[in-house]
Design an enzyme around this catalytic site. Structure first.
Site, short mmCIF file in Angstrom:
data_model
loop_
_atom_site.label_atom_id
_atom_site.label_comp_id
_atom_site.label_asym_id
_atom_site.label_seq_id
_atom_site.Cartn_x
_atom_site.Cartn_y
_atom_site.Cartn_z
N LYS A 1 0.82 -1.21 0.00
CA LYS A 1 0.00 0.00 0.00
C LYS A 1 0.86 1.27 0.00
O LYS A 1 2.07 1.22 0.31
CB LYS A 1 -0.93 -0.03 1.22
CG LYS A 1 -1.97 -1.16 1.17
CD LYS A 1 -2.94 -1.07 2.35
CE LYS A 1 -3.99 -2.16 2.30
NZ LYS A 1 -4.98 -2.03 3.41
N TYR B 1 -12.50 -1.58 -3.40
CA TYR B 1 -13.04 -1.77 -2.04
C TYR B 1 -14.57 -1.62 -2.01
O TYR B 1 -15.12 -1.28 -0.95
CB TYR B 1 -12.40 -0.78 -1.08
CG TYR B 1 -11.03 -1.21 -0.59
CD1 TYR B 1 -10.86 -2.39 0.13
CD2 TYR B 1 -9.89 -0.43 -0.82
CE1 TYR B 1 -9.60 -2.78 0.60
CE2 TYR B 1 -8.64 -0.81 -0.36
CZ TYR B 1 -8.51 -1.99 0.35
OH TYR B 1 -7.27 -2.37 0.82
N PHE C 1 -15.28 4.07 7.30
CA PHE C 1 -13.91 4.43 6.90
C PHE C 1 -13.70 4.40 5.38
O PHE C 1 -12.58 4.60 4.91
CB PHE C 1 -12.89 3.50 7.59
CG PHE C 1 -13.12 2.03 7.37
CD1 PHE C 1 -12.68 1.39 6.22
CD2 PHE C 1 -13.76 1.26 8.33
CE1 PHE C 1 -12.88 0.04 6.02
CE2 PHE C 1 -13.98 -0.10 8.14
CZ PHE C 1 -13.53 -0.71 6.99
N ARG D 1 -2.44 -14.33 4.28
CA ARG D 1 -3.12 -13.67 5.41
C ARG D 1 -2.31 -13.87 6.70
O ARG D 1 -2.23 -12.96 7.53
CB ARG D 1 -4.54 -14.21 5.57
CG ARG D 1 -5.45 -14.04 4.36
CD ARG D 1 -5.94 -12.65 4.13
NE ARG D 1 -6.62 -12.10 5.27
CZ ARG D 1 -7.21 -10.89 5.28
NH1 ARG D 1 -7.20 -10.14 4.18
NH2 ARG D 1 -7.79 -10.43 6.35
N THR E 1 -5.52 -7.15 10.58
CA THR E 1 -5.79 -5.83 9.99
C THR E 1 -5.23 -4.71 10.84
O THR E 1 -4.60 -3.77 10.34
CB THR E 1 -7.31 -5.64 9.83
OG1 THR E 1 -7.85 -6.77 9.15
CG2 THR E 1 -7.64 -4.37 9.06
N ARG F 1 2.42 -6.70 8.98
CA ARG F 1 1.72 -5.55 9.57
C ARG F 1 2.29 -5.18 10.93
O ARG F 1 2.35 -3.99 11.28
CB ARG F 1 0.22 -5.84 9.62
CG ARG F 1 -0.42 -5.66 8.23
CD ARG F 1 -1.80 -6.18 8.16
NE ARG F 1 -2.53 -5.70 6.99
CZ ARG F 1 -3.70 -6.17 6.60
NH1 ARG F 1 -4.30 -7.14 7.29
NH2 ARG F 1 -4.30 -5.69 5.53
N ASN G 1 -2.02 0.18 6.79
CA ASN G 1 -1.50 -1.09 7.33
C ASN G 1 -0.64 -1.88 6.33
O ASN G 1 -0.59 -3.09 6.37
CB ASN G 1 -2.64 -1.93 7.90
CG ASN G 1 -3.69 -2.27 6.87
OD1 ASN G 1 -3.57 -1.91 5.71
ND2 ASN G 1 -4.72 -2.99 7.29
N HIS H 1 -2.17 -5.36 1.44
CA HIS H 1 -3.49 -5.98 1.22
C HIS H 1 -3.25 -7.43 0.82
O HIS H 1 -2.26 -7.73 0.16
CB HIS H 1 -4.23 -5.27 0.08
CG HIS H 1 -5.44 -6.02 -0.38
ND1 HIS H 1 -6.64 -5.93 0.28
CD2 HIS H 1 -5.61 -6.96 -1.36
CE1 HIS H 1 -7.51 -6.74 -0.31
NE2 HIS H 1 -6.90 -7.37 -1.30
N GLU I 1 -9.95 -9.76 -7.62
CA GLU I 1 -8.89 -8.76 -7.40
C GLU I 1 -7.74 -8.93 -8.39
O GLU I 1 -7.14 -7.94 -8.84
CB GLU I 1 -8.41 -8.85 -5.96
CG GLU I 1 -9.48 -8.37 -4.99
CD GLU I 1 -9.10 -8.53 -3.53
OE1 GLU I 1 -9.89 -8.11 -2.68
OE2 GLU I 1 -8.01 -9.06 -3.24
P1 GDP Z 1 -8.06 -6.73 5.57
O1 GDP Z 1 -8.71 -7.83 4.76
O2 GDP Z 1 -7.24 -7.24 6.71
O3 GDP Z 1 -7.28 -5.75 4.71
O4 GDP Z 1 -9.23 -5.89 6.28
P2 GDP Z 1 -10.69 -5.43 5.80
O5 GDP Z 1 -11.10 -6.12 4.53
O6 GDP Z 1 -11.59 -5.55 6.98
O7 GDP Z 1 -10.52 -3.87 5.52
C1 GDP Z 1 -9.94 -3.39 4.32
C2 GDP Z 1 -9.00 -2.27 4.67
O8 GDP Z 1 -9.76 -1.18 5.21
C3 GDP Z 1 -7.97 -2.58 5.75
O9 GDP Z 1 -6.83 -3.26 5.29
C4 GDP Z 1 -7.63 -1.19 6.25
O10 GDP Z 1 -6.74 -0.51 5.36
C5 GDP Z 1 -9.00 -0.51 6.21
N1 GDP Z 1 -9.71 -0.64 7.49
C6 GDP Z 1 -10.26 -1.75 8.05
N2 GDP Z 1 -10.85 -1.50 9.21
C7 GDP Z 1 -10.71 -0.16 9.42
C8 GDP Z 1 -11.13 0.73 10.44
O11 GDP Z 1 -11.77 0.33 11.44
N3 GDP Z 1 -10.79 2.05 10.31
C9 GDP Z 1 -10.08 2.51 9.22
N4 GDP Z 1 -9.79 3.83 9.16
N5 GDP Z 1 -9.69 1.71 8.23
C10 GDP Z 1 -9.98 0.39 8.32
#
Ligand code: GDP
Length: 139
Positions: free
Chosen positions: A11, A51, A59, A87, A93, A104, A114, A117, A128
């Site tokens: 990222k 996304y 968010f 993962r 996350t 991470r 973070n 992805h 994707e």
């Molecule tokens: P991942 O699969 O671990 O990447 O997590 P998710 O699919 O739940 O979320 C996608 C992305 O959204 C994450 O990698 C973060 O960059 C962002 N994100 C997830 N949860 C939060 C949150 O609670 N707050 C904010 N600001 N960003 C978030």
């Protein structure tokens, strides 16, 4: 166990902080083969499409601004159980929850910025991969 392909993105936060080499090294040490790679600068619209499942999340706006804020490195990785394995190598996350030694834990700044992805299942991996590498063979 089966050989799979998954999509990762280093990222914009991690590219900006010059962690690309360290993160690619962790992918290779983890046994992944790099099948394709592309440095991309996402438009806001392209980040929103990527996304789209998070469209209703509070968010979403901030996340898609961040993802379109600078260059990112999209890659297709291949290996045994690549989707679940990536993962694990990435960690949770939220870096505060991520296990020691994960990407991470080492490189993420916060739950949004973070560092990486990784696709979360076979269907999302297929979507994707084709989102960034249209025309590539999926297996
Ligand atoms: P991942 O699969 O671990 O990447 O997590 P998710 O699919 O739940 O979320 C996608 C992305 O959204 C994450 O990698 C973060 O960059 C962002 N994100 C997830 N949860 C939060 C949150 O609670 N707050 C904010 N600001 N960003 C978030």
């Amino acid at each position: 166990m089966s050989v799979e392909r998954t999509l990762t993105i280093i990222k914009p936060d991690a590219v900006q902080a010059s962690h690309v080499g360290d993160i690619v090294k962790m992918f290779e040490a983890g046994g992944f083969k790099i099948i394709a790679a592309r440095l991309v600068r996402l438009t806001k619209r392209k980040a929103e499409g990527f996304y789209a499942v998070h469209r209703a999340r509070p968010f979403f706006e901030s996340l898609t601004e961040f993802m379109s804020s600078g260059p990112a490195l999209a890659m297709v990785l291949e290996g045994e159980n690549a989707i679940a394995h990536l993962r694990e190598v990435m960690g949770s996350t939220d870096p505060a929850q991520a296990a020691a030694g994960t990407i991470r834990k080492l490189y993420a700044q916060n739950i949004e910025r973070n560092a990486v992805h990784g696709s979360d299942g076979p269907e999302t991996a297929a979507f994707e991969i084709s989102y960034f590498f249209p025309g590539i063979e999926l297996t």
